[in-house]
Write an enzyme that holds these catalytic residues in place. Structure first.
Site, short mmCIF file in Angstrom:
data_model
loop_
_atom_site.label_atom_id
_atom_site.label_comp_id
_atom_site.label_asym_id
_atom_site.label_seq_id
_atom_site.Cartn_x
_atom_site.Cartn_y
_atom_site.Cartn_z
N HIS A 151 19.06 7.99 -16.18
CA HIS A 151 18.26 8.31 -16.56
C HIS A 151 18.55 10.38 -16.48
O HIS A 151 18.77 11.12 -15.64
CB HIS A 151 16.86 8.21 -15.97
CG HIS A 151 16.24 6.47 -16.34
ND1 HIS A 151 14.77 6.67 -16.08
CD2 HIS A 151 16.78 5.94 -16.60
CE1 HIS A 151 15.30 4.94 -16.44
NE2 HIS A 151 15.72 5.31 -15.88
N GLU A 203 16.28 12.22 -16.83
CA GLU A 203 16.16 13.68 -15.86
C GLU A 203 17.04 13.32 -14.21
O GLU A 203 17.66 14.56 -14.18
CB GLU A 203 14.40 12.98 -15.60
CG GLU A 203 13.53 13.19 -16.86
CD GLU A 203 13.73 12.09 -17.33
OE1 GLU A 203 15.06 11.44 -17.41
OE2 GLU A 203 12.08 11.39 -18.02
N CYS A 217 9.69 8.28 -16.77
CA CYS A 217 9.04 6.67 -16.14
C CYS A 217 9.56 6.62 -14.09
O CYS A 217 9.03 8.31 -14.14
CB CYS A 217 10.49 6.20 -16.00
SG CYS A 217 12.14 5.95 -14.22
N CYS A 245 10.99 8.41 -12.37
CA CYS A 245 12.11 10.23 -12.87
C CYS A 245 10.07 11.23 -11.72
O CYS A 245 11.19 12.45 -11.32
CB CYS A 245 12.13 10.52 -13.43
SG CYS A 245 14.03 9.36 -13.86
#
Lengths: 156, 364
Positions: free
Chosen positions: A36, A38, A72, A75
């Site tokens: 992701h 992040e 999410c 993260c």
């Protein structure tokens, strides 16, 4: 959220990524469900620390993450472990959000999982939602097709 | 069309530095001549499956004239169909054998007021002819169908319910889900994870080990341990293993070259379980159809990474204080996330308890 929607992170602005590196990060983002934005941004910032000989713990304690979508659950936990104090984000992440939408990992009492962080939600949220809508309309060409959608296709 | 990009593998990793299962067995036996303490794989059920039975108040009435039962049943059910509670039986034998009536009938759920009501208020005429029914009374009934036998036993003490038993869960709870052969394979994989954790400990890293296995072939696809340090704080064992599996598929993101005990096997197209999720024009998610063995319960980051990677089952040894597969959260069994998987704890628990928990901050 899926990997490709394109949030960004900034440390202190003095970091640039070569075309070759961009290719490398993007390839990972497209092929792995855990890369992701992040996570990619954290790894880039760690890279920056390594090159500058700076201590990651000191740098991250004074770092703000700017991201278009609420992080999410994975993260959010990673940001806690990195001890990032503040996250500014755009729209909610209704499906996987870890800052309140599904779970509140950001402020949960988890003494063994880093430190809680503060959130400033809603910054340019409409634009972020539009980007997501466009993304879901086009679909991620690298993601496996969902079983639900497959069934719908057969029906129609 | 742009040419497909390929990820460069930064440094060659040794593909199989771990000792074989047989070697591990021999070592363990040489170390402790007495028999190993037995272990039990306990299923980590969803909050709904493991929670107490939730109750809601309903109105019921005694059936004073038994010969009217079937007519009353038909008429009452037509007026109050209880669409959200199909598991509730309408008629039960009177719980007190001393009472004059032998049957009681469930009429409808009670509103927030919960006051006493007359038959006329609850059952509108002329749809229901209330002849044969006695004075309504309030009774707590289970809101949802029972999912496990213990929930069923509890639910039926309030009001009779139907029960469609999940055989697999029942067998799992009874401790007989896995055959002796399966248990031996599970133990061998966890022994390998323990070995990886010990490798980490010997290098001053946190002692958490993990192994990814393709259950269709029994093949070990990745062996990893916690590699986190001040410079890379997120390299928990599960994250390392997901990355190693991805590396076997030609991707991967971490530089694990300094950790030779972390190894992977290149992906081969096999496994009936995995094929189900494959698509004509794409690959499945990184861990689709695979099992993870890990010495300690994963933290929230690792557990959610396993959801994102579509792992099939997770077996862990001992719980962690902030664990997200049973202790603090049950991320594997949430109806609001887009993937669910089975989780079991207790595999080689005694050995695993002596190793580090997952989620604790890396030693400074």
């Amino acid at each position: 959220m899926e990997a490709k929607a394109g949030p960004t992170a900034a440390t202190d602005g003095a970091y640039s990524v070569s075309a070759e590196e961009t290719e490398k990060w993007m390839e990972q983002a497209m092929q792995m469900a855990t890369r992701h934005a992040e996570m990619v941004a954290i790894d880039q910032a760690l890279d920056w620390c390594r090159r500058r000989g700076r201590s990651p713990s000191e740098v991250f304690e004074h770092t703000v993450l700017y991201v278009t979508v609420e992080p999410c659950i994975m993260c959010a936990a990673a940001l806690r472990l990195m001890r990032i104090p503040l996250v500014v984000y755009g729209c909610q992440n209704e499906r996987f959000g870890g800052c309140g939408s599904v779970l509140d990992i950001a402020s949960a009492d988890l003494p063994s999982t880093g430190k809680p962080f503060q959130c400033t939600p809603g910054y340019r949220a409409e634009e972020a939602v539009e980007m997501l809508k466009t993304f879901y309309k086009q679909e991620n060409p690298n993601a496996p097709k969902s079983k639900v959608r497959k069934k719908e296709c057969h029906k129609s | 069309m742009s040419e497909k990009l390929h990820c460069r593998v930064r440094a060659p990793l040794r593909t199989d530095p771990a000792p074989s299962v047989m070697e591990l067995r021999r070592d363990a036996k040489a170390g402790s001549p007495e028999q190993e303490p037995p272990w039990q794989a306990l299923p980590i059920l969803s909050e709904q499956q493991s929670g107490a039975v939730e109750l809601v108040l309903a109105y019921a009435a005694p059936v004073l004239d038994k010969s009217q039962t079937s007519r009353l049943l038909k008429e009452v059910s037509a007026v109050h169909p209880l669409p959200a509670q199909p598991h509730l039986k309408r008629v039960r034998p009177s719980p007190d054998p001393g009472r004059p009536h032998s049957l009681e009938m469930l009429l409808c759920l009670a509103g927030p007021a919960r006051d006493s009501r007359s038959l006329a208020e609850l059952l509108p005429r002329p749809d229901v002819d209330t002849r044969g029914l006695g004075q309504p009374f309030l009774v707590p009934v289970p809101v949802r169908p029972p999912l496990t036998r213990s929930q069923f036993e509890e639910a039926r003490t309030h009001w009779p319910t139907t029960f469609h038993e999940d055989r697999q869960v029942t067998r799992a709870l009874a401790g007989c889900l896995f055959s002796a052969q399966e248990r031996a394979a599970m133990q061998a994989h966890m022994e390998r994870a323990v070995w990886a954790a010990q490798q980490a400990a010997s290098k001053g890293l946190r002692a958490v080990g993990a192994v990814v296995v393709d259950p269709a072939s029994g093949r070990v696809l990745a062996t990893g341990h916690d590699c986190s340090s001040a410079a890379s704080p997120l390299l928990h064992a599960a994250m390392v293993c997901i990355d190693l599996v991805a590396r076997g598929q030609g991707c991967g993101a971490y530089n694990l070259a300094p950790h030779p005990a972390c190894s992977f096997a290149p992906a081969v197209r096999a496994g009936s379980v995995r094929k189900l999720d494959e698509d004509e024009d794409g690959l499945p998610y990184v861990c689709t159809g695979y099992d993870l063995y890990i010495t300690r319960e994963p933290c929230a980051m690792c557990a959610m990474a396993l959801v994102h990677s579509r792992v099939r089952r997770v077996f862990y040894g001992a719980p962690s204080p902030d664990g997200a597969l049973g202790t603090r959260f049950r991320l594997h069994a949430r109806p609001d996330l887009n993937h669910r998987f089975q989780a079991f704890r207790g595999i080689l628990e005694a050995q695993c308890r002596q190793l580090d928990p997952d989620g604790l901050d890396a030693k400074a």
